[in-house]
Each structure stands twice: as C-alpha cells, then as structure tokens.
Design a protein around this motif. Structure first.
Motif, PDB file in Angstrom:
ATOM      1  N   LEU A 129       6.967 -50.547 -21.889  1.00  0.00           N
ATOM      2  CA  LEU A 129       5.892 -51.362 -21.333  1.00  0.00           C
ATOM      3  C   LEU A 129       6.292 -51.923 -19.972  1.00  0.00           C
ATOM      4  CD1 LEU A 129       3.083 -52.590 -22.014  1.00  0.00           C
ATOM      5  CD2 LEU A 129       4.300 -54.560 -22.927  1.00  0.00           C
ATOM      6  N   ALA A 130       7.517 -52.447 -19.883  1.00  0.00           N
ATOM      7  CA  ALA A 130       7.990 -53.004 -18.613  1.00  0.00           C
ATOM      8  C   ALA A 130       8.040 -51.926 -17.527  1.00  0.00           C
ATOM      9  CB  ALA A 130       9.369 -53.623 -18.808  1.00  0.00           C
ATOM     10  N   CYS A 131       8.513 -50.732 -17.872  1.00  0.00           N
ATOM     11  CA  CYS A 131       8.586 -49.636 -16.890  1.00  0.00           C
ATOM     12  C   CYS A 131       7.203 -49.196 -16.431  1.00  0.00           C
ATOM     13  CB  CYS A 131       9.339 -48.448 -17.479  1.00  0.00           C
ATOM     14  SG  CYS A 131      11.095 -48.737 -17.760  1.00  0.00           S
ATOM     15  N   LEU A 132       6.263 -49.133 -17.368  1.00  0.00           N
ATOM     16  CA  LEU A 132       4.922 -48.665 -17.029  1.00  0.00           C
ATOM     17  C   LEU A 132       4.149 -49.685 -16.202  1.00  0.00           C
ATOM     18  CD1 LEU A 132       4.075 -47.076 -20.477  1.00  0.00           C
ATOM     19  CD2 LEU A 132       4.181 -45.834 -18.312  1.00  0.00           C
ATOM     20  N   LEU A 133       4.453 -50.963 -16.366  1.00  0.00           N
ATOM     21  CA  LEU A 133       3.741 -52.000 -15.632  1.00  0.00           C
ATOM     22  C   LEU A 133       4.345 -52.260 -14.260  1.00  0.00           C
ATOM     23  CD1 LEU A 133       3.024 -54.621 -18.449  1.00  0.00           C
ATOM     24  CD2 LEU A 133       1.403 -53.087 -17.337  1.00  0.00           C
ATOM     25  N   THR A 134       5.518 -51.710 -13.992  1.00  0.00           N
ATOM     26  CA  THR A 134       6.167 -51.899 -12.697  1.00  0.00           C
ATOM     27  C   THR A 134       5.654 -50.840 -11.737  1.00  0.00           C
ATOM     28  OG1 THR A 134       8.139 -52.751 -13.793  1.00  0.00           O
ATOM     29  CG2 THR A 134       8.366 -52.066 -11.490  1.00  0.00           C
ATOM     30  N   SER A 144      -5.818 -50.938 -12.811  1.00  0.00           N
ATOM     31  CA  SER A 144      -6.175 -51.975 -13.778  1.00  0.00           C
ATOM     32  C   SER A 144      -7.359 -51.542 -14.617  1.00  0.00           C
ATOM     33  CB  SER A 144      -6.525 -53.270 -13.046  1.00  0.00           C
ATOM     34  OG  SER A 144      -7.011 -54.219 -13.946  1.00  0.00           O
ATOM     35  N   GLN A 145      -7.249 -51.758 -15.930  1.00  0.00           N
ATOM     36  CA  GLN A 145      -8.347 -51.439 -16.838  1.00  0.00           C
ATOM     37  C   GLN A 145      -9.162 -52.683 -17.143  1.00  0.00           C
ATOM     38  OE1 GLN A 145      -6.694 -49.651 -20.335  1.00  0.00           O
ATOM     39  NE2 GLN A 145      -5.437 -48.276 -19.178  1.00  0.00           N
ATOM     40  N   ALA A 146      -8.886 -53.755 -16.492  1.00  0.00           N
ATOM     41  CA  ALA A 146      -9.445 -55.031 -16.883  1.00  0.00           C
ATOM     42  C   ALA A 146     -10.436 -55.546 -15.869  1.00  0.00           C
ATOM     43  CB  ALA A 146      -8.342 -56.062 -17.065  1.00  0.00           C
ATOM     44  N   VAL A 147     -11.367 -54.696 -15.415  1.00  0.00           N
ATOM     45  CA  VAL A 147     -12.338 -55.133 -14.438  1.00  0.00           C
ATOM     46  C   VAL A 147     -13.728 -55.104 -15.041  1.00  0.00           C
ATOM     47  CG1 VAL A 147     -10.974 -54.414 -12.457  1.00  0.00           C
ATOM     48  CG2 VAL A 147     -12.443 -52.756 -13.558  1.00  0.00           C
ATOM     49  N   ASP A 148     -13.828 -55.330 -16.322  1.00  0.00           N
ATOM     50  CA  ASP A 148     -15.051 -55.099 -17.081  1.00  0.00           C
ATOM     51  C   ASP A 148     -16.261 -55.804 -16.497  1.00  0.00           C
ATOM     52  OD1 ASP A 148     -13.661 -54.839 -20.421  1.00  0.00           O
ATOM     53  OD2 ASP A 148     -12.983 -54.069 -18.525  1.00  0.00           O
ATOM     54  N   PHE A 254       0.081 -50.681 -33.805  1.00  0.00           N
ATOM     55  CA  PHE A 254       0.021 -51.586 -32.662  1.00  0.00           C
ATOM     56  C   PHE A 254       0.738 -50.996 -31.455  1.00  0.00           C
ATOM     57  CE2 PHE A 254      -0.099 -55.178 -35.970  1.00  0.00           C
ATOM     58  CZ  PHE A 254      -1.480 -55.250 -35.923  1.00  0.00           C
ATOM     59  N   ALA A 255       1.972 -50.538 -31.657  1.00  0.00           N
ATOM     60  CA  ALA A 255       2.771 -50.033 -30.540  1.00  0.00           C
ATOM     61  C   ALA A 255       2.218 -48.710 -30.018  1.00  0.00           C
ATOM     62  CB  ALA A 255       4.223 -49.864 -30.969  1.00  0.00           C
ATOM     63  N   ALA A 256       1.871 -47.789 -30.927  1.00  0.00           N
ATOM     64  CA  ALA A 256       1.372 -46.479 -30.498  1.00  0.00           C
ATOM     65  C   ALA A 256       0.084 -46.613 -29.709  1.00  0.00           C
ATOM     66  CB  ALA A 256       1.157 -45.571 -31.706  1.00  0.00           C
ATOM     67  N   MET A 257      -0.811 -47.509 -30.146  1.00  0.00           N
ATOM     68  CA  MET A 257      -2.072 -47.692 -29.434  1.00  0.00           C
ATOM     69  C   MET A 257      -1.828 -48.233 -28.035  1.00  0.00           C
ATOM     70  SD  MET A 257      -5.035 -46.779 -30.319  1.00  0.00           S
ATOM     71  CE  MET A 257      -5.920 -47.867 -29.200  1.00  0.00           C
ATOM     72  N   ASN A 258      -1.100 -49.340 -27.930  1.00  0.00           N
ATOM     73  CA  ASN A 258      -0.907 -49.970 -26.629  1.00  0.00           C
ATOM     74  C   ASN A 258      -0.092 -49.094 -25.688  1.00  0.00           C
ATOM     75  OD1 ASN A 258      -1.820 -53.078 -26.500  1.00  0.00           O
ATOM     76  ND2 ASN A 258      -1.293 -52.550 -28.599  1.00  0.00           N
ATOM     77  N   ILE A 259       1.053 -48.604 -26.179  1.00  0.00           N
ATOM     78  CA  ILE A 259       1.900 -47.786 -25.319  1.00  0.00           C
ATOM     79  C   ILE A 259       1.243 -46.434 -25.041  1.00  0.00           C
ATOM     80  CG2 ILE A 259       4.137 -46.691 -25.101  1.00  0.00           C
ATOM     81  CD1 ILE A 259       4.217 -49.720 -24.912  1.00  0.00           C
ATOM     82  N   GLY A 260       0.578 -45.865 -26.059  1.00  0.00           N
ATOM     83  CA  GLY A 260      -0.103 -44.590 -25.865  1.00  0.00           C
ATOM     84  C   GLY A 260      -1.204 -44.674 -24.832  1.00  0.00           C
ATOM     85  N   VAL A 261      -1.996 -45.747 -24.896  1.00  0.00           N
ATOM     86  CA  VAL A 261      -3.092 -45.918 -23.941  1.00  0.00           C
ATOM     87  C   VAL A 261      -2.547 -46.085 -22.525  1.00  0.00           C
ATOM     88  CG1 VAL A 261      -4.897 -47.523 -23.201  1.00  0.00           C
ATOM     89  CG2 VAL A 261      -4.781 -46.806 -25.584  1.00  0.00           C
ATOM     90  N   ILE A 262      -1.493 -46.887 -22.385  1.00  0.00           N
ATOM     91  CA  ILE A 262      -0.929 -47.092 -21.049  1.00  0.00           C
ATOM     92  C   ILE A 262      -0.336 -45.790 -20.512  1.00  0.00           C
ATOM     93  CG2 ILE A 262       0.750 -48.380 -19.693  1.00  0.00           C
ATOM     94  CD1 ILE A 262       0.566 -50.591 -21.802  1.00  0.00           C
ATOM     95  N   SER A 263       0.399 -45.060 -21.355  1.00  0.00           N
ATOM     96  CA  SER A 263       1.042 -43.821 -20.908  1.00  0.00           C
ATOM     97  C   SER A 263       0.020 -42.774 -20.501  1.00  0.00           C
ATOM     98  CB  SER A 263       1.945 -43.272 -22.021  1.00  0.00           C
ATOM     99  OG  SER A 263       2.939 -44.188 -22.371  1.00  0.00           O
ATOM    100  N   MET A 282       7.569 -42.830 -14.873  1.00  0.00           N
ATOM    101  CA  MET A 282       7.818 -41.633 -15.671  1.00  0.00           C
ATOM    102  C   MET A 282       8.853 -41.914 -16.758  1.00  0.00           C
ATOM    103  SD  MET A 282       5.657 -39.632 -14.429  1.00  0.00           S
ATOM    104  CE  MET A 282       6.101 -38.206 -15.408  1.00  0.00           C
ATOM    105  N   LEU A 283       9.852 -42.726 -16.439  1.00  0.00           N
ATOM    106  CA  LEU A 283      10.820 -43.133 -17.453  1.00  0.00           C
ATOM    107  C   LEU A 283      10.123 -43.900 -18.570  1.00  0.00           C
ATOM    108  CD1 LEU A 283      13.715 -43.555 -18.535  1.00  0.00           C
ATOM    109  CD2 LEU A 283      13.869 -45.570 -17.044  1.00  0.00           C
ATOM    110  N   GLY A 284       9.165 -44.750 -18.195  1.00  0.00           N
ATOM    111  CA  GLY A 284       8.418 -45.515 -19.192  1.00  0.00           C
ATOM    112  C   GLY A 284       7.654 -44.626 -20.154  1.00  0.00           C
ATOM    113  N   ILE A 285       7.067 -43.547 -19.644  1.00  0.00           N
ATOM    114  CA  ILE A 285       6.351 -42.614 -20.518  1.00  0.00           C
ATOM    115  C   ILE A 285       7.320 -41.969 -21.497  1.00  0.00           C
ATOM    116  CG2 ILE A 285       5.056 -40.442 -20.554  1.00  0.00           C
ATOM    117  CD1 ILE A 285       3.835 -41.275 -17.868  1.00  0.00           C
ATOM    118  N   GLY A 286       8.500 -41.582 -21.017  1.00  0.00           N
ATOM    119  CA  GLY A 286       9.501 -41.004 -21.911  1.00  0.00           C
ATOM    120  C   GLY A 286       9.965 -41.987 -22.971  1.00  0.00           C
ATOM    121  N   LEU A 287      10.207 -43.231 -22.565  1.00  0.00           N
ATOM    122  CA  LEU A 287      10.608 -44.260 -23.525  1.00  0.00           C
ATOM    123  C   LEU A 287       9.508 -44.524 -24.548  1.00  0.00           C
ATOM    124  CD1 LEU A 287      12.369 -46.869 -21.193  1.00  0.00           C
ATOM    125  CD2 LEU A 287      13.456 -45.268 -22.771  1.00  0.00           C
ATOM    126  N   ALA A 288       8.248 -44.479 -24.096  1.00  0.00           N
ATOM    127  CA  ALA A 288       7.123 -44.704 -25.003  1.00  0.00           C
ATOM    128  C   ALA A 288       7.084 -43.633 -26.094  1.00  0.00           C
ATOM    129  CB  ALA A 288       5.812 -44.705 -24.216  1.00  0.00           C
TER     130      ALA A 288
END
Length: 298
Positions: A129-134, A144-148, A254-263, A282-288
C-alpha cells in the motif's frame, strides 16, 4: 476466488467510470442517485428477493442496514469536503489507509486466528500500500479515485490543518463500510433482501440530499447513473459473496479487495490514461500479489 476477482474488476470499472465522467462534465452526485435506483432494480430483477418477508429482519440487521444507508451516500459528501479542504492526494491516501480498520476488525471483532504467515501477509500488504501510494504529485492527483462529487472549481487545494477532520471522516467511513458489509455477510439474514434494503436506503437519502440542495437536473448525468449502477451493483454483490465464500478469512477479502483495486487501478491508469509509474509502484504491485498469496488459505 472468482468472487474476489469479479468484485475487484467491477470496483476498478467504477473508478474508470468516475474518471471519465469527471472529464466529460458528468455531475456525479446525480449519477450516484440513479446508480442506487438502478441497483435496486437489478436486485429485484436478477436476485428476486422475497418481498413478503423483506421487512422481517432482526434488529441487529436493521442496525447494519441503517448504518449502510447513511454511510454509503455520506462518504461521497465527506470525500468531496476532504478534497476541497485537504486536496485530492491526501484524501485518496486517507481512503486507501482505511484498510487498517477492517484488518484490525478481522482479528478483534471477527476473531480470525492469527498465524505467523497471516501476520507477514498483512505486513506485506501494508508495505505494498505504501509503495503504491508513493507517486509523483501530478500522477497521484490524476489517479485519485475519490472525486465522486467534486466539480472542477472544488479542486483548489486547502490546508491540511483545516482538512484533517474530513480526512479522518474519509478514513473511518470507508473502513466502517467494509466492516459492515462483512457483518451483513455473516448475520444469517436473507442476503438478497438485505442487499435490496441497503441500496434503497442509500438511494432515498441521496435523493433527499439532492432535493434539499435544489439540484438542477442534468439529463446526461442521470443517464450515466444507469451504467454506474450496473458496475456498483456488481462490485457490492460479489464483495459480499466473497465474504460468504471465505467466512473464516476476512483479512483475505479486505486486503485482496483494497490492494487488488489499487494494483489493477494503477496498471489501468498507466495503460488507459498514461499515468506515470515509478519503480516503487511496480514493486508495490509485486508485494501486493505476494501478500494475497500469503493470505489465501491453503
């Protein structure tokens, strides 16, 4: 596992829709109202809940439904306020960090057994999560997915000091929604009826909010809500089914949904919208992927 894959796919599709809708001048708050009406119609048509016993829910289920009915539309409004006051990047980060709440609930509320393998998987998921958000600031703002419910004039970055209460609301709101869906899945109540009621309550409150604001109705925005409703229905339906499929492993869901969606969202952003990815992303996707493998039951 297919329930998780479908839920992640629908969730990413919702994010892509919101990005394209914003660029196309769609008033997403109105699309959200139609989205819930569409979800109600799909629930009635495809799932055929028993209407004669629809309102015969245990008190605990009514509490869950009431909370979902309030939280599902309210979190959009809180997110809009957070974007105005604290900026899109901080708001999106707060939404993603809400993963911490359902993971804690998995162990403290749902009494999931803790093992070394599972603990390492959770730690790996948080690192991912930290890698993907950096990201570079410009790329993060675009991703950002949060512009609803945000219009272009709302996107002026505010002060983090003024915006921290709304960021806290985003973090708590999304985390609580995940926990409530898990609680609904394990409540033993009629699944289809509960799903119908949660959509109906959320749609009713969203419609009342728009009427209170005296919204000027926009035909294209209302029509786009039909597509959003199909995608959102699929996302929530398969998310709850995933919890029912893995009743003793909520951390995985919980983890698969959040990390999967971000990846997948990160890859989709790079492929469809030419968003920049760093080596850390890319490292974050691998860690996910590693985290999900560790959390998946043997």
């Amino acid at each position: 596992m297919h329930t998780l894959i479908f839920s992640i796919s629908f969730s990413v599709a919702v994010s892509i829709f919101l990005k394209l809708a914003r660029r196309g001048g769609i008033r997403v708050d109105q699309a959200i109202a139609v989205n819930y009406a569409t979800a109600v119609a799909l629930c009635l048509w495809l799932l055929r809940p028993p209407l004669d016993t629809l309102f015969q829910q245990p008190p605990a289920v009514w509490l869950i439904l009431g909370l979902l009915g309030v939280l599902l539309p309210s979190v959009f409004l809180i997110m809009a306020a957070a974007v105005r006051r604290a900026g899109i990047v901080r708001s999106d980060t707060a939404q993603r960090l809400s993963l911490i709440l359902p993971i804690l609930a998995a162990f403290l509320v749902f009494h999931e057994a803790v093992s070394g393998r599972k603990a390492f998987g959770v730690a790996l998921a948080l690192c991912a999560l930290a890698c993907l958000l950096t990201r570079p600031r410009a790329a993060a703002a675009e991703a950002s997915q949060a512009v609803d419910t945000v219009t272009p004039e709302d996107e002026t970055r505010g002060s983090a000091a003024r915006g921290w209460p709304t960021l806290l609301g985003v973090w708590a709101g999304y985390g609580c929604i995940d926990i409530l869906f898990k609680q609904m899945a394990r409540s033993g109540a009629g699944f289809t009826g509960s799903l119908l009621l949660s959509f109906a309550l959320a749609g009713l409150l969203t419609g009342l909010w728009l009427l209170f604001r005296r919204a000027r109705w926009h035909a294209r925005s209302l029509a786009s809500g039909l597509l959003l409703g199909v995608l959102n229905f699929g996302n929530i339906y398969f998310y709850i089914r995933a919890h029912q499929t893995f009743p003793d492993n909520p951390t995985l869901v919980f983890a698969a949904m959040n990390i999967g969606v971000i990846s997948i969202g990160t890859l989709a952003g790079a492929g469809l919208f030419r968003e920049r990815l760093s080596a850390l992303n890319m490292l974050g996707i691998g860690l996910a992927l590693g985290a999900i493998v560790l959390l998946f039951p043997r």
